[in-house]
Design a protein around this motif. Sequence first.
Motif, PDB file in Angstrom:
ATOM      1  N   THR A  21       1.677  11.918  22.079  1.00 54.36           N
ATOM      2  CA  THR A  21       1.828  10.464  22.103  1.00 54.36           C
ATOM      3  C   THR A  21       3.170  10.045  21.507  1.00 54.36           C
ATOM      4  O   THR A  21       3.692  10.711  20.605  1.00 54.36           O
ATOM      5  N   GLN A  22       3.713   8.980  22.011  1.00 53.76           N
ATOM      6  CA  GLN A  22       4.965   8.431  21.497  1.00 53.76           C
ATOM      7  C   GLN A  22       4.700   7.328  20.470  1.00 53.76           C
ATOM      8  O   GLN A  22       5.611   6.838  19.850  1.00 53.76           O
ATOM      9  N   ARG A  23       3.440   6.936  20.318  1.00 53.66           N
ATOM     10  CA  ARG A  23       3.080   5.848  19.415  1.00 53.66           C
ATOM     11  C   ARG A  23       2.829   6.394  18.012  1.00 53.66           C
ATOM     12  O   ARG A  23       2.077   7.335  17.825  1.00 53.66           O
ATOM     13  N   ILE A  24       3.471   5.775  17.028  1.00 53.87           N
ATOM     14  CA  ILE A  24       3.288   6.152  15.637  1.00 53.87           C
ATOM     15  C   ILE A  24       2.453   5.064  14.979  1.00 53.87           C
ATOM     16  O   ILE A  24       2.861   3.897  14.935  1.00 53.87           O
ATOM     17  N   HIS A  25       1.276   5.429  14.509  1.00 51.58           N
ATOM     18  CA  HIS A  25       0.387   4.469  13.851  1.00 51.58           C
ATOM     19  C   HIS A  25      -0.068   5.049  12.525  1.00 51.58           C
ATOM     20  O   HIS A  25      -0.377   6.240  12.432  1.00 51.58           O
ATOM     21  N   ARG A  26      -0.067   4.197  11.514  1.00 51.86           N
ATOM     22  CA  ARG A  26      -0.520   4.618  10.187  1.00 51.86           C
ATOM     23  C   ARG A  26      -1.076   3.391   9.487  1.00 51.86           C
ATOM     24  O   ARG A  26      -0.413   2.360   9.399  1.00 51.86           O
ATOM     25  N   SER A  27      -2.288   3.495   8.972  1.00 52.66           N
ATOM     26  CA  SER A  27      -2.946   2.376   8.305  1.00 52.66           C
ATOM     27  C   SER A  27      -2.202   1.992   7.034  1.00 52.66           C
ATOM     28  O   SER A  27      -1.694   2.855   6.312  1.00 52.66           O
ATOM     29  N   ILE A  28      -2.175   0.711   6.744  1.00 49.94           N
ATOM     30  CA  ILE A  28      -1.550   0.223   5.519  1.00 49.94           C
ATOM     31  C   ILE A  28      -2.299   0.753   4.295  1.00 49.94           C
ATOM     32  O   ILE A  28      -1.739   0.846   3.203  1.00 49.94           O
ATOM     33  N   ASP A  29      -3.553   1.151   4.469  1.00 47.61           N
ATOM     34  CA  ASP A  29      -4.361   1.668   3.363  1.00 47.61           C
ATOM     35  C   ASP A  29      -4.060   3.130   3.036  1.00 47.61           C
ATOM     36  O   ASP A  29      -4.517   3.640   2.010  1.00 47.61           O
ATOM     37  N   THR A  30      -3.300   3.807   3.893  1.00 43.40           N
ATOM     38  CA  THR A  30      -2.950   5.203   3.645  1.00 43.40           C
ATOM     39  C   THR A  30      -2.012   5.276   2.445  1.00 43.40           C
ATOM     40  O   THR A  30      -0.999   4.574   2.403  1.00 43.40           O
ATOM     41  N   LEU A  81      10.480  14.179   5.751  1.00 42.52           N
ATOM     42  CA  LEU A  81      10.514  12.714   5.740  1.00 42.52           C
ATOM     43  C   LEU A  81      11.206  12.125   6.966  1.00 42.52           C
ATOM     44  O   LEU A  81      10.747  11.142   7.528  1.00 42.52           O
ATOM     45  N   TRP A  82      12.321  12.729   7.379  1.00 41.17           N
ATOM     46  CA  TRP A  82      13.181  12.103   8.380  1.00 41.17           C
ATOM     47  C   TRP A  82      13.237  12.820   9.724  1.00 41.17           C
ATOM     48  O   TRP A  82      13.609  12.211  10.727  1.00 41.17           O
ATOM     49  N   GLU A  83      12.907  14.110   9.791  1.00 40.53           N
ATOM     50  CA  GLU A  83      13.083  14.876  11.023  1.00 40.53           C
ATOM     51  C   GLU A  83      11.769  15.226  11.720  1.00 40.53           C
ATOM     52  O   GLU A  83      11.784  15.875  12.757  1.00 40.53           O
ATOM     53  N   ALA A  84      10.644  14.814  11.171  1.00 41.37           N
ATOM     54  CA  ALA A  84       9.343  15.129  11.772  1.00 41.37           C
ATOM     55  C   ALA A  84       9.125  14.288  13.037  1.00 41.37           C
ATOM     56  O   ALA A  84       9.989  13.483  13.425  1.00 41.37           O
ATOM     57  N   ASP A  85       7.977  14.445  13.664  1.00 35.12           N
ATOM     58  CA  ASP A  85       7.678  13.758  14.923  1.00 35.12           C
ATOM     59  C   ASP A  85       7.769  12.239  14.828  1.00 35.12           C
ATOM     60  O   ASP A  85       8.023  11.558  15.820  1.00 35.12           O
ATOM     61  N   ASP A  86       7.547  11.688  13.633  1.00 34.04           N
ATOM     62  CA  ASP A  86       7.583  10.228  13.468  1.00 34.04           C
ATOM     63  C   ASP A  86       9.007   9.684  13.337  1.00 34.04           C
ATOM     64  O   ASP A  86       9.211   8.478  13.274  1.00 34.04           O
ATOM     65  N   LYS A  87      10.023  10.574  13.309  1.00 29.03           N
ATOM     66  CA  LYS A  87      11.445  10.203  13.251  1.00 29.03           C
ATOM     67  C   LYS A  87      11.788   9.351  12.020  1.00 29.03           C
ATOM     68  O   LYS A  87      12.699   8.535  12.049  1.00 29.03           O
ATOM     69  N   GLY A  88      11.036   9.509  10.939  1.00 26.95           N
ATOM     70  CA  GLY A  88      11.308   8.769   9.708  1.00 26.95           C
ATOM     71  C   GLY A  88      10.665   7.399   9.624  1.00 26.95           C
ATOM     72  O   GLY A  88      10.848   6.680   8.645  1.00 26.95           O
ATOM     73  N   LEU A  89       9.894   7.025  10.635  1.00 24.74           N
ATOM     74  CA  LEU A  89       9.292   5.690  10.643  1.00 24.74           C
ATOM     75  C   LEU A  89       8.259   5.513   9.530  1.00 24.74           C
ATOM     76  O   LEU A  89       8.158   4.439   8.942  1.00 24.74           O
ATOM     77  N   ILE A  90       7.508   6.568   9.236  1.00 25.80           N
ATOM     78  CA  ILE A  90       6.521   6.470   8.156  1.00 25.80           C
ATOM     79  C   ILE A  90       7.242   6.220   6.834  1.00 25.80           C
ATOM     80  O   ILE A  90       6.840   5.355   6.042  1.00 25.80           O
ATOM     81  N   LYS A  91       8.337   6.935   6.586  1.00 30.19           N
ATOM     82  CA  LYS A  91       9.108   6.729   5.361  1.00 30.19           C
ATOM     83  C   LYS A  91       9.663   5.310   5.302  1.00 30.19           C
ATOM     84  O   LYS A  91       9.636   4.663   4.247  1.00 30.19           O
ATOM     85  N   CYS A  92      10.154   4.802   6.412  1.00 31.38           N
ATOM     86  CA  CYS A  92      10.691   3.433   6.444  1.00 31.38           C
ATOM     87  C   CYS A  92       9.606   2.417   6.101  1.00 31.38           C
ATOM     88  O   CYS A  92       9.851   1.470   5.346  1.00 31.38           O
ATOM     89  N   ARG A  93       8.425   2.604   6.649  1.00 33.37           N
ATOM     90  CA  ARG A  93       7.311   1.696   6.340  1.00 33.37           C
ATOM     91  C   ARG A  93       6.943   1.816   4.870  1.00 33.37           C
ATOM     92  O   ARG A  93       6.660   0.826   4.195  1.00 33.37           O
ATOM     93  N   GLU A  94       6.944   3.055   4.316  1.00 35.74           N
ATOM     94  CA  GLU A  94       6.623   3.245   2.900  1.00 35.74           C
ATOM     95  C   GLU A  94       7.658   2.542   2.011  1.00 35.74           C
ATOM     96  O   GLU A  94       7.289   1.906   1.016  1.00 35.74           O
ATOM     97  N   VAL A  95       8.924   2.613   2.374  1.00 44.47           N
ATOM     98  CA  VAL A  95       9.970   1.913   1.626  1.00 44.47           C
ATOM     99  C   VAL A  95       9.712   0.402   1.695  1.00 44.47           C
ATOM    100  O   VAL A  95       9.859  -0.310   0.694  1.00 44.47           O
ATOM    101  N   GLY A  96       9.318  -0.083   2.858  1.00 45.68           N
ATOM    102  CA  GLY A  96       8.991  -1.504   3.001  1.00 45.68           C
ATOM    103  C   GLY A  96       7.849  -1.913   2.088  1.00 45.68           C
ATOM    104  O   GLY A  96       7.898  -2.967   1.445  1.00 45.68           O
ATOM    105  N   ARG A  97       6.833  -1.092   1.995  1.00 46.00           N
ATOM    106  CA  ARG A  97       5.704  -1.380   1.096  1.00 46.00           C
ATOM    107  C   ARG A  97       6.170  -1.459  -0.347  1.00 46.00           C
ATOM    108  O   ARG A  97       5.765  -2.351  -1.103  1.00 46.00           O
TER     109      ARG A  97
END
Length: 129
Positions: free
Chosen positions: A2-11, A22-38
Amino acid sequence: MTQRIHRSIDTPLRTGLNREELWEADDKGLIKCREVGRQRATRFPELARQCLAGELPVLGWKGGVSRSLKKLEKYGSLKYLAQWQGLRGEDLDVDLAKERALTCARTAMVVTFTPDRTKYFNQVAEAEA
């Protein structure tokens, strides 16, 4: 895959990962960016309020707008979109293969968040317009 990256805010925020994880995995760093936003939402509640109000403030990634430009459209990074979702306290929900347009509530600028880096690296810088 899948090309869609989804992660619950509760994670919970991840810890102990190296740069590659953090940056080179399948999510292309998007999870880290969301975590920084939190994390930034906690430290900068006014910034979080702006995002919740539908504004697209200037962040560390291409996509934010500080003022209206002559051309009311521009491109931004999916990493910006992920961080913005974190600042809003939303689930991470980004498709790596699709563009998504948002209109800034303050400036009325339309920003299209795209996986195509050439679109936002080749546009005229905001300060030059």
